[in-house]
Scaffold this active site. Structure first.
Site, mmCIF file in Angstrom:
data_model
loop_
_atom_site.group_PDB
_atom_site.id
_atom_site.type_symbol
_atom_site.label_atom_id
_atom_site.label_comp_id
_atom_site.label_asym_id
_atom_site.label_seq_id
_atom_site.Cartn_x
_atom_site.Cartn_y
_atom_site.Cartn_z
ATOM 1 N N GLU A 128 20.926 43.895 -45.187
ATOM 2 C CA GLU A 128 21.389 42.604 -45.723
ATOM 3 C C GLU A 128 20.361 41.563 -45.253
ATOM 4 O O GLU A 128 19.575 41.047 -46.036
ATOM 5 C CB GLU A 128 22.799 42.281 -45.208
ATOM 6 C CG GLU A 128 23.352 40.937 -45.683
ATOM 7 C CD GLU A 128 24.699 40.569 -45.046
ATOM 8 O OE1 GLU A 128 25.076 41.146 -44.008
ATOM 9 O OE2 GLU A 128 25.378 39.660 -45.597
ATOM 10 N N HIS A 139 26.908 48.349 -42.776
ATOM 11 C CA HIS A 139 26.121 47.244 -43.301
ATOM 12 C C HIS A 139 24.677 47.459 -42.831
ATOM 13 O O HIS A 139 24.442 47.656 -41.631
ATOM 14 C CB HIS A 139 26.601 45.908 -42.748
ATOM 15 C CG HIS A 139 27.856 45.375 -43.380
ATOM 16 N ND1 HIS A 139 29.022 46.096 -43.463
ATOM 17 C CD2 HIS A 139 28.121 44.170 -43.953
ATOM 18 C CE1 HIS A 139 29.942 45.355 -44.063
ATOM 19 N NE2 HIS A 139 29.430 44.179 -44.362
ATOM 20 N N HIS A 170 35.908 42.305 -46.818
ATOM 21 C CA HIS A 170 36.443 42.142 -45.457
ATOM 22 C C HIS A 170 37.773 41.421 -45.605
ATOM 23 O O HIS A 170 37.792 40.295 -46.111
ATOM 24 C CB HIS A 170 35.488 41.324 -44.595
ATOM 25 C CG HIS A 170 34.127 41.942 -44.493
ATOM 26 N ND1 HIS A 170 33.744 42.719 -43.432
ATOM 27 C CD2 HIS A 170 33.072 41.923 -45.351
ATOM 28 C CE1 HIS A 170 32.497 43.133 -43.627
ATOM 29 N NE2 HIS A 170 32.061 42.679 -44.779
ATOM 30 N N ASP A 202 32.719 40.902 -50.820
ATOM 31 C CA ASP A 202 32.410 40.660 -49.400
ATOM 32 C C ASP A 202 33.476 39.791 -48.718
ATOM 33 O O ASP A 202 34.372 40.320 -48.065
ATOM 34 C CB ASP A 202 31.009 40.044 -49.257
ATOM 35 C CG ASP A 202 30.327 40.404 -47.944
ATOM 36 O OD1 ASP A 202 30.889 41.199 -47.171
ATOM 37 O OD2 ASP A 202 29.214 39.888 -47.701
ATOM 38 N N ASP A 203 33.339 38.471 -48.817
ATOM 39 C CA ASP A 203 34.291 37.540 -48.192
ATOM 40 C C ASP A 203 34.653 36.468 -49.222
ATOM 41 O O ASP A 203 34.180 35.326 -49.147
ATOM 42 C CB ASP A 203 33.642 36.894 -46.960
ATOM 43 C CG ASP A 203 33.215 37.940 -45.942
ATOM 44 O OD1 ASP A 203 34.064 38.425 -45.195
ATOM 45 O OD2 ASP A 203 32.013 38.291 -45.934
ATOM 46 N N HIS A 242 33.722 46.762 -50.992
ATOM 47 C CA HIS A 242 33.165 45.979 -49.885
ATOM 48 C C HIS A 242 33.862 44.630 -49.864
ATOM 49 O O HIS A 242 33.414 43.682 -50.498
ATOM 50 C CB HIS A 242 31.648 45.844 -50.086
ATOM 51 C CG HIS A 242 30.913 45.148 -48.985
ATOM 52 N ND1 HIS A 242 29.560 45.310 -48.771
ATOM 53 C CD2 HIS A 242 31.323 44.281 -48.029
ATOM 54 C CE1 HIS A 242 29.183 44.570 -47.742
ATOM 55 N NE2 HIS A 242 30.238 43.920 -47.275
HETATM 56 N N1 HPA Z 1 27.711 40.957 -43.120
HETATM 57 C C1 HPA Z 1 27.965 41.254 -41.857
HETATM 58 N N2 HPA Z 1 29.147 41.055 -41.302
HETATM 59 C C2 HPA Z 1 30.127 40.554 -42.046
HETATM 60 C C3 HPA Z 1 29.923 40.222 -43.366
HETATM 61 C C4 HPA Z 1 28.641 40.457 -43.936
HETATM 62 O O1 HPA Z 1 28.358 40.202 -45.114
HETATM 63 N N3 HPA Z 1 31.103 39.725 -43.815
HETATM 64 C C5 HPA Z 1 31.979 39.780 -42.809
HETATM 65 N N4 HPA Z 1 31.393 40.271 -41.719
HETATM 66 ZN ZN ZN Z 2 30.222 42.654 -45.652
#
Ligand code: HPA
Ligand code: ZN
Length: 337
Positions: free
Chosen positions: A197, A194, A16, A275-276, A14
């Site tokens: 969250e 997703h 991006h 994630d990012d 996971h």
């Molecule tokens: N959630 C939803 N969209 C996203 C995320 C995330 O954690 N990171 C990049 N786009």
């Molecule tokens: Zn994500």
């Protein structure tokens, strides 16, 4: 423990790729493309990385992606991530990309995907990292736009393993994309989404039942629904959990409050992911370490998380066995007796 985690053979499921754009590279690519950023310096940009929720992050994340125009930009972005992955002993990575963030600005799908794909192939040869690519639809846009995006991607189907769903979750339930995901599965793609969250457990149910999701990205809110937890456990549907992201976006007030250990102890197939990473203060090792420290995870639990990463990947059985063997060899030598 730090060294144990850094050298641990890992998979990442996971990430991006647009979320791995470090401020330095953002400024560099922005300068060569003549795109001005509304920040005076790399430091000023980093200081803006204070988020109150998912949307406050997404606004900055989409703004950052505006510097990406040319195939080489997408190559450089991906290559920079892969080198970081190599340094952290990530043996396999499954990368999300958001084509609509680029096609909506007039950047053709082909450029985006070719740049990313070329870096992934180079990493396989030069860094020994295997990979899969996952195309994500932006859920704040319409289902028709997602369908168009899917159709634009069909010429590149051999380079794409799965489709996913990201961006603003609340108010954009998985059911909105049921038809697009049906079509994607008919075209031979695996599916992930997703869910859970910021959104409720009901969105996780929808991702499973209406989108056929093979993994749930995040999924941490499943804990609110015991029947859902039991379903995820008995089917061993993996959750791709992103601890630093969850704290930065205030899904949990602090790492000590994170549900990862409870999920693991409930028998779920939990994985750790970044994630990012350019926005949330750490790559994969930092996510393992922050969680281990806050939740006092044992060596055995860290080993289990790493094992789950390979098991939950979209590699074939032989490939999984090969990587799992490397992990087991490492664990047998590195875990203190
Ligand atoms: N959630 C939803 N969209 C996203 C995320 C995330 O954690 N990171 C990049 N786009
Ligand atoms: Zn994500």
């Amino acid at each position: 423990m730090r060294q144990f985690i850094e050298k641990l053979p890992k998979a990442e499921l996971h990430i991006h790729i647009e979320g791995s754009l470090e401020p330095e590279l953002m400024f560099e690519i922005g300068a060569r493309n003549g795109i001005e950023l509304p920040y005076a310096s790399v430091e000023a940009l980093r200081q803006a990385y204070e988020f109150s929720d998912l949307q406050s992050f997404l606004d900055i994340y989409y703004q950052g992606a505006r510097v990406l125009l040319h195939e080489q930009d997408f190559y450089d972005l991906t290559w920079a991530y892969l080198n970081r992955a190599k340094a952290q002993n990530i043996l396999h990575t499954e990368i999300f990309f958001d084509p609509q963030t680029h096609t909506d600005r007039g950047v053709p799908m082909e450029r985006v995907i070719t740049g990313i794909h070329r870096a992934l192939k180079d990493a396989e040869r030069q860094l020994g990292i295997s990979s899969r690519l996952i195309l994500c639809f932006l859920r704040h846009l319409s289902a028709d736009e997602a369908m168009e995006t899917l159709e634009q991607a069909l010429p590149f189907r051999d380079w794409i393993t799965a489709v996913g769903l990201d961006s603003s979750e609340v108010g954009h339930p998985p059911e909105k994309f049921a038809r697009v995901f049906d079509r994607a599965r008919k075209e031979g793609f695996l599916t992930v989404a997703h869910a859970g969250e910021e959104g409720p457990p009901e969105y996780i149910w929808q991702a499973l039942k209406l989108l056929g999701a093979k993994r749930i990205d995040h999924g941490v809110r499943c804990m609110e629904d015991p029947i859902l937890v039991e379903t995820l456990r008995s089917a061993q549907i993996p959750l791709t959990v992103c601890p630093l992201s969850n704290v930065k976006l205030r899904v949990f007030a602090s790492m000590a409050d994170h549900s990862l250990k409870r999920l693991l102890e409930a028998g779920l197939c939990v994985t750790v992911n970044s994630d990012d990473p350019a926005y949330f203060g750490g790559y994969l090792s930092e996510n393992y370490l922050a969680t281990q420290q806050a939740l006092d995870l044992t060596y055995e639990q860290i080993g289990r998380l790493a094992r789950n990463g390979f098991v939950a990947s979209f590699l074939n059985q032989d490939q999984k066995q090969q990587l799992l063997k490397k992990l087991e060899t490492y664990l047998s030598e590195a875990v203190p007796k």
